[in-house]
Design a protein around this motif. Sequence first.
Motif, PDB file in Angstrom:
ATOM      1  N   LEU A 288       0.851  -1.185   0.000  1.00 15.07           N
ATOM      2  CA  LEU A 288       0.000   0.000   0.000  1.00 15.07           C
ATOM      3  C   LEU A 288       0.889   1.238   0.000  1.00 15.07           C
ATOM      4  N   GLU A 289       0.780   2.030  -1.051  1.00 20.34           N
ATOM      5  CA  GLU A 289       1.576   3.242  -1.174  1.00 20.34           C
ATOM      6  C   GLU A 289       0.793   4.421  -0.613  1.00 20.34           C
ATOM      7  N   LEU A 290       1.382   5.094   0.376  1.00 21.39           N
ATOM      8  CA  LEU A 290       0.737   6.241   1.001  1.00 21.39           C
ATOM      9  C   LEU A 290       1.128   7.511   0.268  1.00 21.39           C
ATOM     10  N   ASN A 291       0.151   8.303  -0.119  1.00 17.89           N
ATOM     11  CA  ASN A 291       0.419   9.577  -0.798  1.00 17.89           C
ATOM     12  C   ASN A 291       0.580  10.673   0.248  1.00 17.89           C
ATOM     13  N   GLU A 292       1.776  10.742   0.805  1.00 22.16           N
ATOM     14  CA  GLU A 292       2.063  11.683   1.880  1.00 22.16           C
ATOM     15  C   GLU A 292       3.331  12.470   1.570  1.00 22.16           C
ATOM     16  N   SER A 293       3.402  13.650   2.144  1.00 27.11           N
ATOM     17  CA  SER A 293       4.642  14.423   2.115  1.00 27.11           C
ATOM     18  C   SER A 293       5.001  14.777   3.553  1.00 27.11           C
ATOM     19  N   HIS A 294       6.295  14.847   3.823  1.00 25.53           N
ATOM     20  CA  HIS A 294       6.778  15.102   5.182  1.00 25.53           C
ATOM     21  C   HIS A 294       7.729  16.296   5.154  1.00 25.53           C
ATOM     22  N   ASN A 295       7.480  17.265   6.018  1.00 26.23           N
ATOM     23  CA  ASN A 295       8.292  18.475   6.073  1.00 26.23           C
ATOM     24  C   ASN A 295       8.807  18.696   7.491  1.00 26.23           C
ATOM     25  N   PRO A 296      10.135  18.776   7.663  1.00 20.76           N
ATOM     26  CA  PRO A 296      10.681  19.050   8.997  1.00 20.76           C
ATOM     27  C   PRO A 296      10.444  20.506   9.394  1.00 20.76           C
ATOM     28  N   LEU A 297      10.085  20.735  10.642  1.00 20.59           N
ATOM     29  CA  LEU A 297       9.864  22.078  11.166  1.00 20.59           C
ATOM     30  C   LEU A 297      11.079  22.521  11.973  1.00 20.59           C
ATOM     31  N   GLU A 298      11.178  23.840  12.197  1.00 24.41           N
ATOM     32  CA  GLU A 298      12.305  24.367  12.968  1.00 24.41           C
ATOM     33  C   GLU A 298      12.347  23.785  14.373  1.00 24.41           C
ATOM     34  N   SER A 299      11.179  23.419  14.885  1.00 27.74           N
ATOM     35  CA  SER A 299      11.107  22.864  16.235  1.00 27.74           C
ATOM     36  C   SER A 299      11.663  21.454  16.310  1.00 27.74           C
ATOM     37  N   GLY A 300      11.924  20.851  15.148  1.00 29.92           N
ATOM     38  CA  GLY A 300      12.403  19.486  15.116  1.00 29.92           C
ATOM     39  C   GLY A 300      11.307  18.474  14.856  1.00 29.92           C
ATOM     40  N   ARG A 301      10.065  18.945  14.920  1.00 31.08           N
ATOM     41  CA  ARG A 301       8.950  18.052  14.635  1.00 31.08           C
ATOM     42  C   ARG A 301       8.824  17.837  13.128  1.00 31.08           C
ATOM     43  N   LEU A 302       8.143  16.767  12.773  1.00 31.38           N
ATOM     44  CA  LEU A 302       7.931  16.441  11.365  1.00 31.38           C
ATOM     45  C   LEU A 302       6.451  16.627  11.045  1.00 31.38           C
ATOM     46  N   GLU A 303       6.160  17.485  10.082  1.00 29.31           N
ATOM     47  CA  GLU A 303       4.782  17.734   9.670  1.00 29.31           C
ATOM     48  C   GLU A 303       4.458  16.835   8.475  1.00 29.31           C
ATOM     49  N   SER A 304       3.353  16.119   8.578  1.00 28.59           N
ATOM     50  CA  SER A 304       2.945  15.207   7.513  1.00 28.59           C
ATOM     51  C   SER A 304       1.618  15.642   6.924  1.00 28.59           C
ATOM     52  N   VAL A 305       1.527  15.578   5.594  1.00 27.61           N
ATOM     53  CA  VAL A 305       0.310  15.967   4.889  1.00 27.61           C
ATOM     54  C   VAL A 305      -0.057  14.867   3.903  1.00 27.61           C
ATOM     55  N   GLU A 306      -1.314  14.437   3.949  1.00 26.83           N
ATOM     56  CA  GLU A 306      -1.797  13.457   2.983  1.00 26.83           C
ATOM     57  C   GLU A 306      -2.404  14.217   1.808  1.00 26.83           C
ATOM     58  N   TYR A 307      -1.847  14.028   0.623  1.00 28.01           N
ATOM     59  CA  TYR A 307      -2.318  14.776  -0.542  1.00 28.01           C
ATOM     60  C   TYR A 307      -3.125  13.925  -1.514  1.00 28.01           C
TER      61      TYR A 307
END
Length: 201
Positions: free
Chosen positions: A21-40
């Motif tokens: 199963l391929e997930l259509n997601e993008s991951h962006n690192p934030l300055e705080s060190g957290r990782l922001e994930s978005v399902e597109y």
Amino acid sequence: MSIVFPRAFPLLRFSTVSFDLELNESHNPLESGRLESVEYGPPRWIADYQIQTGNRRATGLWTAWLRSLKFSRHFLGRDPFRPLPLHYKDGLPGGFSGDASSWSVNGNRDELTFNGQTNGFVNLTGDYVGFSWSAGAKLSLHEILADVTANGAGVAVLPIEPQLPTWVDDAATCSVATPACLMKIVPGSVQAPKDGATGRI
């Protein structure tokens, strides 16, 4: 004889299979060190099938099947190594076809209530459940995420991935027997060299 689409595999002889199963997601690192994930987009099943034919007859079946899928026609994609629940790989218990007598889904659409299994029916992590409607022209395939045993009334509450899309018909047939999804061949992905002596792929 007319050919009906989506097409099933001509033979069920595979050397290796990758079915994921391929997930259509993008991951962006934030300055705080957290990782922001978005399902597109919704997840999709992808597969890589490696076949090994035993004779020229089998080779002909496969090559003709592949050629029939021109113009991006669909075939029935599935995990050929797990067509039935793993606990029942040699056949479902008597009186149970694999189809639900009825089904429902929770508000998050990630928990399926399957009615109509036999008492104590064993659903194992990694088993598949599918939905079919419009005379089999539309399909939705899901993986069971935890071991679940049906209760005495034949009811099993199954955590599934991906979530059940809202466009799945409420009257769709739900089944654990040979569930599938609609797939297309990626252009340029087919390689079928033949052995000159045996005609095998």
